[in-house]
Scaffold this active site. Sequence first.
Site, PDB file in Angstrom:
ATOM      1  N   GLU A 165     -14.206  72.214 -12.449  1.00 27.64           N
ATOM      2  CA  GLU A 165     -13.529  71.051 -11.649  1.00 27.64           C
ATOM      3  C   GLU A 165     -14.307  70.446 -10.655  1.00 27.64           C
ATOM      4  OE1 GLU A 165      -9.098  70.289  -9.824  1.00 27.64           O
ATOM      5  OE2 GLU A 165      -9.763  72.517 -10.637  1.00 27.64           O
ATOM      6  N   ARG A 194     -11.431  88.702 -17.376  1.00 31.56           N
ATOM      7  CA  ARG A 194     -10.150  89.216 -18.195  1.00 31.56           C
ATOM      8  C   ARG A 194     -10.266  89.076 -19.666  1.00 31.56           C
ATOM      9  NH1 ARG A 194      -8.936  86.670 -13.477  1.00 31.56           N
ATOM     10  NH2 ARG A 194      -8.810  84.649 -14.427  1.00 31.56           N
TER      11      ARG A 194
END
Length: 180
Positions: free
Chosen positions: A100, A63
């Site tokens: 993560e 994006r």
Amino acid sequence: MNSLIDKLESTIRTIPDYPKPGIAFRDITTLLGDARAFRRAVDELVQPWAGSKIDKVAGIEARGFILGGAVAHQLSAGFVPIRKKGKLPYDTVRIAYSLEYGLDEMEIHKDAIRPQEKVILVDDLIATGGSADAAIRLMQQIGADVVAAVFVIDLPDLGGAAKLEKLGVPVRTLVSFAGD
């Protein structure tokens, strides 16, 4: 400015429990599909640097490519893609960064930015700041002067913007979703 923030926020779709339970995913494809909102977001991201000499705008896959290309156009600057490992065809410089659950790597063409060129980093969202931090360090490795990092969305509770500011890189965001 509040009406702008309200307008932009209203064009961002929230998808609950994506990509895993408990996550509220902020989807900007709805903002991108709204011509007025897309234009206003780009104008607001560009505004502090309008009339300044910015050499390059770097966007983080994927994006960040859409937003970064529009920002680069508005600033009459070149555009530099920062991609995941193995996606660029020429000689690259690479950096590993924490996700993560594990590590990932991103890279840039080693000749994409000349030493001391003024660069703005662009992406859709700043959360923990891991990928943006890595992108800044990667560009600095090849000599870039990273003058700012800009994002449509900030998730301030996750501390990403503060992390980048500790690197000495000013951060501009348009919409904040606290408590997510």
